[in-house]
Motif scaffolding. Sequence first.
Motif, mmCIF file in Angstrom:
data_model
loop_
_atom_site.group_PDB
_atom_site.id
_atom_site.type_symbol
_atom_site.label_atom_id
_atom_site.label_comp_id
_atom_site.label_asym_id
_atom_site.label_seq_id
_atom_site.Cartn_x
_atom_site.Cartn_y
_atom_site.Cartn_z
ATOM 1 N N SER A 19 0.882 -1.169 0.000
ATOM 2 C CA SER A 19 0.000 0.000 0.000
ATOM 3 C C SER A 19 0.918 1.217 0.000
ATOM 4 C CB SER A 19 -0.899 0.001 1.232
ATOM 5 O OG SER A 19 -1.853 -1.008 1.149
ATOM 6 N N HIS A 20 1.063 1.818 -1.171
ATOM 7 C CA HIS A 20 2.001 2.935 -1.319
ATOM 8 C C HIS A 20 1.415 4.249 -0.818
ATOM 9 C CE1 HIS A 20 5.279 1.047 -3.492
ATOM 10 N NE2 HIS A 20 4.383 0.386 -4.208
ATOM 11 N N THR A 21 2.298 5.101 -0.403
ATOM 12 C CA THR A 21 1.977 6.498 -0.124
ATOM 13 C C THR A 21 2.520 7.298 -1.306
ATOM 14 O OG1 THR A 21 4.084 6.945 0.964
ATOM 15 C CG2 THR A 21 2.272 6.105 2.362
ATOM 16 N N LEU A 22 2.259 8.582 -1.282
ATOM 17 C CA LEU A 22 2.821 9.433 -2.335
ATOM 18 C C LEU A 22 4.354 9.392 -2.306
ATOM 19 C CD1 LEU A 22 0.402 12.477 -2.190
ATOM 20 C CD2 LEU A 22 0.711 10.910 -4.112
ATOM 21 N N THR B 70 -3.644 2.931 -3.731
ATOM 22 C CA THR B 70 -2.331 2.768 -3.095
ATOM 23 C C THR B 70 -1.665 1.463 -3.512
ATOM 24 O OG1 THR B 70 -3.058 1.656 -1.044
ATOM 25 C CG2 THR B 70 -3.094 4.087 -1.080
ATOM 26 N N ARG B 71 -2.468 0.457 -3.774
ATOM 27 C CA ARG B 71 -1.919 -0.851 -4.170
ATOM 28 C C ARG B 71 -1.673 -0.928 -5.681
ATOM 29 N NH1 ARG B 71 -3.664 -5.154 0.133
ATOM 30 N NH2 ARG B 71 -4.279 -3.764 1.809
ATOM 31 N N LEU B 72 -2.573 -0.346 -6.467
ATOM 32 C CA LEU B 72 -2.400 -0.368 -7.920
ATOM 33 C C LEU B 72 -1.242 0.519 -8.358
ATOM 34 C CD1 LEU B 72 -6.092 -0.296 -9.218
ATOM 35 C CD2 LEU B 72 -4.664 -2.271 -8.647
ATOM 36 N N ALA B 73 -0.829 1.432 -7.493
ATOM 37 C CA ALA B 73 0.284 2.333 -7.805
ATOM 38 C C ALA B 73 1.576 1.573 -8.075
ATOM 39 C CB ALA B 73 0.492 3.332 -6.669
ATOM 40 N N GLU B 74 1.652 0.338 -7.629
ATOM 41 C CA GLU B 74 2.838 -0.487 -7.907
ATOM 42 C C GLU B 74 3.103 -0.566 -9.408
ATOM 43 O OE1 GLU B 74 6.180 -2.591 -7.106
ATOM 44 O OE2 GLU B 74 4.876 -1.693 -5.588
ATOM 45 N N SER B 75 2.023 -0.505 -10.194
ATOM 46 C CA SER B 75 2.152 -0.497 -11.654
ATOM 47 C C SER B 75 1.631 0.838 -12.189
ATOM 48 C CB SER B 75 1.352 -1.637 -12.284
ATOM 49 O OG SER B 75 1.315 -1.467 -13.695
ATOM 50 N N ASN C 145 -8.175 -5.043 -8.565
ATOM 51 C CA ASN C 145 -8.575 -4.865 -7.165
ATOM 52 C C ASN C 145 -8.633 -6.196 -6.431
ATOM 53 O OD1 ASN C 145 -8.811 -2.077 -7.294
ATOM 54 N ND2 ASN C 145 -10.963 -2.147 -7.839
ATOM 55 N N ARG C 146 -9.131 -7.217 -7.106
ATOM 56 C CA ARG C 146 -9.182 -8.538 -6.472
ATOM 57 C C ARG C 146 -7.780 -9.115 -6.316
ATOM 58 N NH1 ARG C 146 -13.262 -12.630 -8.365
ATOM 59 N NH2 ARG C 146 -12.834 -13.366 -6.254
ATOM 60 N N LEU C 147 -6.930 -8.911 -7.300
ATOM 61 C CA LEU C 147 -5.579 -9.442 -7.232
ATOM 62 C C LEU C 147 -4.794 -8.851 -6.049
ATOM 63 C CD1 LEU C 147 -3.282 -11.147 -8.564
ATOM 64 C CD2 LEU C 147 -2.676 -9.058 -9.816
ATOM 65 N N VAL C 148 -4.933 -7.539 -5.864
ATOM 66 C CA VAL C 148 -4.181 -6.872 -4.796
ATOM 67 C C VAL C 148 -4.899 -6.899 -3.456
ATOM 68 C CG1 VAL C 148 -2.995 -5.373 -6.448
ATOM 69 C CG2 VAL C 148 -5.025 -4.512 -5.248
ATOM 70 N N ARG C 149 -6.086 -7.501 -3.434
ATOM 71 C CA ARG C 149 -6.892 -7.607 -2.201
ATOM 72 C C ARG C 149 -7.240 -6.229 -1.645
ATOM 73 N NH1 ARG C 149 -5.082 -11.931 -4.511
ATOM 74 N NH2 ARG C 149 -4.819 -13.841 -3.303
ATOM 75 N N ALA C 150 -7.619 -5.316 -2.556
ATOM 76 C CA ALA C 150 -7.968 -3.952 -2.141
ATOM 77 C C ALA C 150 -9.151 -3.961 -1.191
ATOM 78 C CB ALA C 150 -8.281 -3.094 -3.368
ATOM 79 N N GLN C 151 -9.119 -3.064 -0.247
ATOM 80 C CA GLN C 151 -10.187 -2.930 0.753
ATOM 81 C C GLN C 151 -10.903 -1.605 0.536
ATOM 82 O OE1 GLN C 151 -10.725 -5.511 3.028
ATOM 83 N NE2 GLN C 151 -9.225 -6.483 1.681
ATOM 84 N N MET D 40 -1.748 9.589 -8.575
ATOM 85 C CA MET D 40 -2.184 9.515 -7.183
ATOM 86 C C MET D 40 -2.562 10.891 -6.656
ATOM 87 S SD MET D 40 0.607 6.757 -5.772
ATOM 88 C CE MET D 40 -0.038 6.581 -4.102
ATOM 89 N N GLU D 41 -1.792 11.919 -6.992
ATOM 90 C CA GLU D 41 -2.105 13.285 -6.573
ATOM 91 C C GLU D 41 -3.451 13.726 -7.145
ATOM 92 O OE1 GLU D 41 1.411 15.279 -7.940
ATOM 93 O OE2 GLU D 41 2.564 14.725 -6.152
ATOM 94 N N GLY D 42 -3.726 13.332 -8.396
ATOM 95 C CA GLY D 42 -5.014 13.648 -9.003
ATOM 96 C C GLY D 42 -6.171 12.976 -8.273
#
Length: 178
Positions: A13-16, A42-47, A171-177, A27-29
């Motif tokens: 779970s990434h931050t800025l 935050t998780r999709l930001a990995e890509s 979202n399912r792959l990264v187990r987003a909440q 992410m800023e947008g």
Amino acid sequence: MQSVESVESMFTSHTLETAPAASRKAMEGVVRHFGHLPDAVTRLAESPELLTGFLGLSASFERSTLEPLARETVVMTVAVRNDCHVCVDIHTAKLRALGAEQELIAALCDRLPLPDERLEAVRRFTLEVLAAAGGVDDGVLKDFLSYGFTERNALEVVLGIGAYTMSTFANRLVRAQV
């Protein structure tokens, strides 16, 4: 074997500050638009490619000529079909903000025919496009068009399916909440 929902995410779970540089502008947008960073972002930001690709496709879909409730019908149909609880929750809230009746929202969530026959035509068409991987019968397309939709709208449904298939799968792959 554990279910998808019970498995802890291995995705960061990434931050800025921790996100790949190419994800930060997107992410800023999102922060400007929503006031916070949803877990999925935050998780999709990995890509950066997936994150910016989804956000771009989603923005294109929002600019389409389908009216807002028809767009949300496409999104919810895909989200419910693909069992993406994050998308269902987000787009349930969006439907409420658009003034959708609870009966419509419940029918979408329960995979039941919609009380509005025009939106039901959108739901049926979306499911048919998914089931046939786009190769729908002429009768299916004619039925959709008979509700006042256009050929352009049919292609816009495909755009929505593409954007939200990407989102629901990721979202399912990264187990987003929520």
